[in-house]
Design a protein around this motif. Structure first.
Motif, PDB file in Angstrom:
ATOM      1  N   THR A 178     -23.828  -7.473  -0.738  1.00  0.00           N
ATOM      2  CA  THR A 178     -23.128  -8.392  -1.634  1.00  0.00           C
ATOM      3  C   THR A 178     -23.044  -7.787  -3.032  1.00  0.00           C
ATOM      4  O   THR A 178     -23.939  -7.049  -3.467  1.00  0.00           O
ATOM      5  N   ALA A 179     -21.966  -8.094  -3.740  1.00  0.00           N
ATOM      6  CA  ALA A 179     -21.782  -7.588  -5.098  1.00  0.00           C
ATOM      7  C   ALA A 179     -22.836  -8.161  -6.041  1.00  0.00           C
ATOM      8  O   ALA A 179     -23.205  -7.519  -7.028  1.00  0.00           O
ATOM      9  N   THR A 180     -23.349  -9.355  -5.725  1.00  0.00           N
ATOM     10  CA  THR A 180     -24.378  -9.975  -6.567  1.00  0.00           C
ATOM     11  C   THR A 180     -25.653  -9.153  -6.571  1.00  0.00           C
ATOM     12  O   THR A 180     -26.257  -8.907  -7.627  1.00  0.00           O
TER      13      THR A 180
ATOM     14  N   TYR B 275     -27.207  -7.070  -9.765  1.00  0.00           N
ATOM     15  CA  TYR B 275     -28.577  -7.285 -10.255  1.00  0.00           C
ATOM     16  C   TYR B 275     -29.320  -5.952 -10.349  1.00  0.00           C
ATOM     17  O   TYR B 275     -30.059  -5.701 -11.314  1.00  0.00           O
ATOM     18  N   GLY B 276     -29.117  -5.082  -9.339  1.00  0.00           N
ATOM     19  CA  GLY B 276     -29.774  -3.786  -9.365  1.00  0.00           C
ATOM     20  C   GLY B 276     -29.263  -2.904 -10.492  1.00  0.00           C
ATOM     21  O   GLY B 276     -30.029  -2.164 -11.119  1.00  0.00           O
TER      22      GLY B 276
ATOM     23  N   PRO C 143     -36.610  -4.589  -1.984  1.00  0.00           N
ATOM     24  CA  PRO C 143     -35.725  -5.631  -2.546  1.00  0.00           C
ATOM     25  C   PRO C 143     -34.266  -5.251  -2.323  1.00  0.00           C
ATOM     26  O   PRO C 143     -33.911  -4.077  -2.292  1.00  0.00           O
ATOM     27  N   ARG C 144     -33.417  -6.232  -2.196  1.00  0.00           N
ATOM     28  CA  ARG C 144     -32.006  -5.965  -1.911  1.00  0.00           C
ATOM     29  C   ARG C 144     -31.285  -5.305  -3.076  1.00  0.00           C
ATOM     30  O   ARG C 144     -30.252  -4.665  -2.894  1.00  0.00           O
ATOM     31  N   TRP C 145     -31.810  -5.465  -4.295  1.00  0.00           N
ATOM     32  CA  TRP C 145     -31.147  -4.890  -5.455  1.00  0.00           C
ATOM     33  C   TRP C 145     -31.508  -3.429  -5.676  1.00  0.00           C
ATOM     34  O   TRP C 145     -31.011  -2.784  -6.603  1.00  0.00           O
ATOM     35  N   THR C 146     -32.383  -2.853  -4.829  1.00  0.00           N
ATOM     36  CA  THR C 146     -32.809  -1.467  -5.007  1.00  0.00           C
ATOM     37  C   THR C 146     -31.634  -0.495  -4.952  1.00  0.00           C
ATOM     38  O   THR C 146     -31.602   0.509  -5.672  1.00  0.00           O
ATOM     39  N   VAL C 147     -30.645  -0.796  -4.115  1.00  0.00           N
ATOM     40  CA  VAL C 147     -29.481   0.091  -3.970  1.00  0.00           C
ATOM     41  C   VAL C 147     -28.752   0.244  -5.304  1.00  0.00           C
ATOM     42  O   VAL C 147     -28.427   1.357  -5.731  1.00  0.00           O
ATOM     43  N   GLY C 148     -28.489  -0.856  -5.979  1.00  0.00           N
ATOM     44  CA  GLY C 148     -27.808  -0.802  -7.270  1.00  0.00           C
ATOM     45  C   GLY C 148     -28.629  -0.080  -8.315  1.00  0.00           C
ATOM     46  O   GLY C 148     -28.090   0.694  -9.126  1.00  0.00           O
TER      47      GLY C 148
ATOM     48  N   VAL D 139     -30.978   2.323  -7.876  1.00  0.00           N
ATOM     49  CA  VAL D 139     -31.026   3.767  -7.619  1.00  0.00           C
ATOM     50  C   VAL D 139     -29.671   4.414  -7.911  1.00  0.00           C
ATOM     51  O   VAL D 139     -29.598   5.504  -8.484  1.00  0.00           O
ATOM     52  N   THR D 140     -28.588   3.743  -7.535  1.00  0.00           N
ATOM     53  CA  THR D 140     -27.247   4.273  -7.816  1.00  0.00           C
ATOM     54  C   THR D 140     -27.045   4.457  -9.315  1.00  0.00           C
ATOM     55  O   THR D 140     -26.528   5.487  -9.769  1.00  0.00           O
ATOM     56  N   ARG D 141     -27.459   3.469 -10.089  1.00  0.00           N
ATOM     57  CA  ARG D 141     -27.310   3.559 -11.550  1.00  0.00           C
ATOM     58  C   ARG D 141     -28.109   4.727 -12.116  1.00  0.00           C
ATOM     59  O   ARG D 141     -27.605   5.495 -12.953  1.00  0.00           O
ATOM     60  N   GLU D 142     -29.350   4.893 -11.660  1.00  0.00           N
ATOM     61  CA  GLU D 142     -30.187   5.960 -12.196  1.00  0.00           C
ATOM     62  C   GLU D 142     -29.614   7.337 -11.863  1.00  0.00           C
ATOM     63  O   GLU D 142     -29.635   8.247 -12.697  1.00  0.00           O
ATOM     64  N   ILE D 143     -29.105   7.494 -10.639  1.00  0.00           N
ATOM     65  CA  ILE D 143     -28.528   8.788 -10.254  1.00  0.00           C
ATOM     66  C   ILE D 143     -27.297   9.101 -11.108  1.00  0.00           C
ATOM     67  O   ILE D 143     -27.132  10.225 -11.609  1.00  0.00           O
ATOM     68  N   MET D 144     -26.427   8.126 -11.288  1.00  0.00           N
ATOM     69  CA  MET D 144     -25.208   8.354 -12.065  1.00  0.00           C
ATOM     70  C   MET D 144     -25.536   8.661 -13.520  1.00  0.00           C
ATOM     71  O   MET D 144     -24.950   9.576 -14.122  1.00  0.00           O
TER      72      MET D 144
END
Length: 233
Positions: free
Chosen positions: A156-158, A162-163, A58-63, A65-70
């Motif tokens: 996209t920021a959207t 969402y991620g 899914p396209r929101w996976t990047v957001g 994973v970034t959140r979980e790492i931070m």
């Protein structure tokens, strides 16, 4: 530790020293924390986007994973490792210099509990202020992630937003704050120990500063394993 945590003899002097330590050890570290967190958040987003991009993801996976790492590791554990180098060496070198120049001995001769007067404000200031730095780090990392969308245009920021919001667990934020409390105590107490017990001249002060950073970093990593296991749900 027994002498350090004894009741301050003059509360007014303790509070004055406490405010000074918050400024020197905490407030002066805000800039480096924001700078590093901003760029790390941006780099994590770019790396994840480049390495796990797939039609099956899914396209929101990047957001996400970034959140979980931070939340789980960088803003608490890795940031405290960085602060161990900056703040820990500061504490060790300051106390070490006072020891070799006999300033601590002068305090003892005057009947002042030097351990409580010098070390307790540092420990209190770090334990109170490092969770604030962790919070700043989380926000700076998220802003860095958004900057890659606004300026680099990799996604996209959207989708990123969402991620970041997907399946959010509030407990992870508290995990980072709880861990930072323990890490703050490790940094301040270990660095103070090496600085306070220096014997010799200026060369020994440099060795004590180095040893404090190495020992604090090792203890932080060890405590991170234990705390992660205890705090996991």
């Amino acid at each position: 530790m027994g002498r350090t945590f004894s009741r301050p003899e003059r509360m007014r002097m303790y509070m004055k020293q406490f405010v000074t330590e918050i400024e020197q050890l905490g407030a002066d570290s805000v800039g480096i924390v924001l700078l590093i967190s901003f760029f790390i958040g941006a780099v994590i987003t770019i790396q994840i986007k480049l390495n796990i991009e797939s039609p099956w993801m899914p396209r929101w996976t990047v957001g996400y994973v970034t959140r979980e790492i931070m939340l789980l590791e960088f803003s608490s554990s890795i940031m405290c490792l960085i602060l161990a180098g900056k703040v820990g060496s500061n504490i060790a070198s300051e106390l070490g210099t006072m020891r070799v120049t006999q300033q601590i001995d002068a305090l003892e001769i005057m009947g002042v509990n030097s351990a409580s007067y010098l070390i307790l404000p540092k420990i209190s200031a770090l334990v109170i202020f490092i969770p604030i730095l962790v919070t700043f780090s989380i926000f700076a990392g998220i802003i860095g992630a958004y900057s890659t969308c606004w300026f680099a245009g990799i996604m996209t920021a959207t989708n990123l937003e969402y991620g970041l919001q997907y399946s959010f667990v509030e407990w992870y934020v508290w995990c980072g704050i709880i861990k930072s409390l323990f890490f703050a105590f490790i940094i301040s107490s270990v660095s103070a120990f090496f600085g306070y017990t220096v014997e010799g001249g200026s060369i020994e002060v440099g060795k004590a500063s180095t040893n404090s950073v190495v020992t604090s970093s090792a203890l932080i990593l060890f405590a991170d394993i234990i705390l992660t296991q205890l705090l996991k749900k």
